[in-house]
Structure formats: C-alpha cells, structure tokens
Design a protein around this motif. Structure first.
Motif, mmCIF file in Angstrom:
data_model
loop_
_atom_site.group_PDB
_atom_site.id
_atom_site.type_symbol
_atom_site.label_atom_id
_atom_site.label_comp_id
_atom_site.label_asym_id
_atom_site.label_seq_id
_atom_site.Cartn_x
_atom_site.Cartn_y
_atom_site.Cartn_z
ATOM 1 N N GLY A 36 27.123 -50.709 13.210
ATOM 2 C CA GLY A 36 27.563 -52.031 13.108
ATOM 3 C C GLY A 36 27.708 -52.470 14.640
ATOM 4 N N PHE A 37 28.123 -53.760 14.648
ATOM 5 C CA PHE A 37 28.178 -54.471 15.841
ATOM 6 C C PHE A 37 29.320 -54.063 16.740
ATOM 7 C CE2 PHE A 37 30.133 -58.027 18.614
ATOM 8 C CZ PHE A 37 28.850 -58.240 19.398
ATOM 9 N N GLU A 38 30.512 -53.866 16.007
ATOM 10 C CA GLU A 38 31.751 -53.338 16.705
ATOM 11 C C GLU A 38 31.814 -52.246 17.422
ATOM 12 O OE1 GLU A 38 34.711 -55.137 17.438
ATOM 13 O OE2 GLU A 38 33.690 -56.915 16.553
ATOM 14 N N ALA A 39 31.152 -51.064 16.647
ATOM 15 C CA ALA A 39 31.101 -49.706 16.933
ATOM 16 C C ALA A 39 29.960 -49.659 17.910
ATOM 17 C CB ALA A 39 31.078 -48.833 15.843
ATOM 18 N N ALA A 40 28.774 -50.528 18.069
ATOM 19 C CA ALA A 40 27.641 -50.291 18.826
ATOM 20 C C ALA A 40 28.088 -50.477 20.279
ATOM 21 C CB ALA A 40 26.786 -51.232 18.436
ATOM 22 N N SER A 41 27.586 -49.743 21.159
ATOM 23 C CA SER A 41 27.906 -49.671 22.612
ATOM 24 C C SER A 41 26.661 -50.037 23.579
ATOM 25 C CB SER A 41 28.489 -48.236 22.908
ATOM 26 O OG SER A 41 28.493 -48.020 24.462
ATOM 27 N N MET A 42 26.877 -50.697 24.294
ATOM 28 C CA MET A 42 25.743 -50.976 25.385
ATOM 29 C C MET A 42 25.443 -49.686 26.301
ATOM 30 S SD MET A 42 24.663 -54.359 25.502
ATOM 31 C CE MET A 42 24.136 -55.163 26.951
ATOM 32 N N ARG A 43 26.397 -48.837 26.527
ATOM 33 C CA ARG A 43 26.209 -47.744 27.338
ATOM 34 C C ARG A 43 25.541 -46.546 26.495
ATOM 35 N NH1 ARG A 43 28.293 -47.546 32.280
ATOM 36 N NH2 ARG A 43 30.097 -48.965 32.397
ATOM 37 N N ALA A 44 26.012 -46.572 25.213
ATOM 38 C CA ALA A 44 25.372 -45.549 24.038
ATOM 39 C C ALA A 44 23.867 -46.126 23.960
ATOM 40 C CB ALA A 44 25.845 -45.754 22.726
ATOM 41 N N ILE A 45 23.464 -47.340 24.060
ATOM 42 C CA ILE A 45 21.988 -47.828 23.914
ATOM 43 C C ILE A 45 21.253 -47.470 25.153
ATOM 44 C CG2 ILE A 45 20.733 -49.923 23.938
ATOM 45 C CD1 ILE A 45 22.841 -51.324 22.048
ATOM 46 N N ALA A 46 22.031 -47.637 26.431
ATOM 47 C CA ALA A 46 21.249 -47.140 27.530
ATOM 48 C C ALA A 46 21.052 -45.626 27.535
ATOM 49 C CB ALA A 46 22.390 -47.436 28.730
ATOM 50 N N GLU A 47 21.977 -44.856 27.234
ATOM 51 C CA GLU A 47 21.845 -43.280 27.060
ATOM 52 C C GLU A 47 20.670 -42.854 26.262
ATOM 53 O OE1 GLU A 47 25.412 -41.430 25.906
ATOM 54 O OE2 GLU A 47 26.616 -42.176 27.619
ATOM 55 N N GLN A 48 20.651 -43.747 24.900
ATOM 56 C CA GLN A 48 19.615 -43.461 23.983
ATOM 57 C C GLN A 48 18.121 -43.630 24.309
ATOM 58 O OE1 GLN A 48 20.898 -44.897 20.096
ATOM 59 N NE2 GLN A 48 22.935 -44.165 20.653
ATOM 60 N N SER A 49 18.131 -44.843 25.113
ATOM 61 C CA SER A 49 16.895 -45.347 25.624
ATOM 62 C C SER A 49 16.458 -44.650 26.779
ATOM 63 C CB SER A 49 16.987 -46.738 25.776
ATOM 64 O OG SER A 49 18.011 -47.283 26.748
ATOM 65 N N GLY A 50 17.203 -43.905 27.491
ATOM 66 C CA GLY A 50 16.965 -43.320 28.737
ATOM 67 C C GLY A 50 16.948 -44.320 29.767
ATOM 68 N N LEU A 51 17.711 -45.619 29.806
ATOM 69 C CA LEU A 51 17.853 -46.464 30.969
ATOM 70 C C LEU A 51 19.188 -46.536 31.503
ATOM 71 C CD1 LEU A 51 15.663 -49.252 28.916
ATOM 72 C CD2 LEU A 51 14.959 -47.647 30.837
ATOM 73 N N THR A 52 19.415 -47.112 32.487
ATOM 74 C CA THR A 52 20.690 -47.251 32.878
ATOM 75 C C THR A 52 21.523 -48.526 32.250
ATOM 76 O OG1 THR A 52 19.992 -48.954 34.605
ATOM 77 C CG2 THR A 52 19.985 -46.472 35.178
#
Length: 219
Positions: A36-52
């Motif tokens: 969901g939007f609230e629990a989603a995290s830009m840092r988590a997205i970075a980690e999962q995609s292997g990007l900074t």
C-alpha cells in the motif's frame, strides 16, 4: 574541423535512463501492490531494485510522483490489453463492444494480479482522496466517457436494462473485479480455485447469461 559525433553515446545514456526508470517502476509496482501507499518506502524500493536512494529520487522526486508514474504504467497496460481485444474482435453492436470491454478488464485482473492489487490499494492511507481525484481526472473519467455512449446505445437497443449509465458501468466493473477480489473467499468457502482457466471460462458464461446474452456470437 568536423564536430565529433556524440549521438551514439547520447542514445546510450538515454537508453540507460529509460532502463533505470523501468526497473524502478517495476519494483515500485510490487511494493505499492503488496504494502500500500503508506507502508511503501522509497528506500525499500531502492534496496529491492539494487539502486541507490539518491538515484530513485533523481528520477522520481517523491513517493507521490513515483506512485503517479506507476499508476500511469498500470492504466497504459490496461489500455493496451483493451485496444488489442477490441481490434481483434471488431464487434458491430454497442452491447458487443461493451462485452469486449468487460472481457479485457476481467482478463487483465486475472493475468496481472499485481497490477490489479495496485489499483485496489489506491483508497488507503492519508491523502487517498487526492490520489483518487488524480486517477479520476487522468484515467477513470475518460474511460467512463468512452463507455457511456455504448451503454446508452445498448439501452436504446433494448440490450441492457434502463437506468443510470454510471451505475450500470460500475456494476460491470464490480462484476469484472469479482474473481480477483473474492478469490480467497471463494476458495475457502467452496474449494473452487479462481486462478483456474476453467473457472474463468465458467464465470464468463454466467456473465454472458446475466449481461451480454444479446451481444451475438457468445460462446
């Protein structure tokens, strides 16, 4: 003295940027759909995609901007599926066109469950009204305006019951969502698996009997 040709390096850089954006969007779609939007995290997205994290925010300045980009991707996927089915079938009547619209959306919910979950998550969290209004402005209202004259034409032809077109439209949307949304309940109650192709085919037979019996060439 000739100017060095920099077009190829420029194209490579543009392709790298496009590939990076696609990788971010793919990961963000999964994160938003699952959390969901609230629990989603830009840092988590970075980690999962292997990007900074810095690279994520370079391309998408905020979580809201990233969410809008993912929503655009989802509705573009739906539009492509819809256009492909309509172009292939070429129904001659309004009720036939509505049936193809229904099938395209119904199949989309089954084939792309993560995309469908993302669409269903839009109503949760703070400022959900703003996200809903953004979706309505960019995607929901334009799609309804396409369907509205078809509904009115089908009603005029006696192929759909009389009534407010927007209510009939959202009744169809709700029915198209049913297997994707109610799948766990159906499985727990009856043991019927909604991800089975036979179930989807049987469901469409029910919908043809209920809604589209006058569409013609219904099998």
């Amino acid at each position: 003295m000739s100017t060095p040709d920099t077009s190829t390096p420029r194209r490579r850089e543009q392709q790298r940027s496009a590939d990076t954006k696609q990788a971010i969007l793919k990961t963000a779609l999964k994160e938003f759909a699952e959390r969901g939007f609230e629990a989603a995290s830009m840092r988590a997205i970075a980690e999962q995609s292997g990007l900074t994290h810095q690279l994520i925010t370079y391309h998408f300045q905020s979580k809201e901007v990233l969410w809008q980009a993912v929503a655009t991707l989802v509705y573009e996927e739906l539009a492509r599926a819809r256009e492909g089915m309509i172009r292939q079938a070429k129904p001659a009547t309004a009720i036939g066109q509505l049936r193809q619209e229904f099938i395209a959306y119904f199949q989309f919910t089954l084939d792309q469950p993560h995309l469908h979950r993302f669409m269903m998550q839009r109503r949760e969290g703070a400022h959900s009204e703003d996200r809903q209004e953004w979706l309505a402005q960019h995607f929901l209202r334009p799609h309804f305006e396409l369907a509205k004259p078809l509904i009115k034409a089908a009603q005029k032809a006696g192929d759909l019951p009389k009534g407010e077109p927007v209510l009939l439209y959202y009744a169809m949307v709700s029915l198209a969502n049913s297997l994707a949304v109610m799948g766990p309940d159906i499985a727990a109650t009856t043991g019927v698996r909604t991800d089975d192709a036979k179930t989807a085919k049987a469901y469409m037979k029910v919908m043809d009997a209920v809604l589209f019996s006058r569409a013609g060439n219904v099998t």
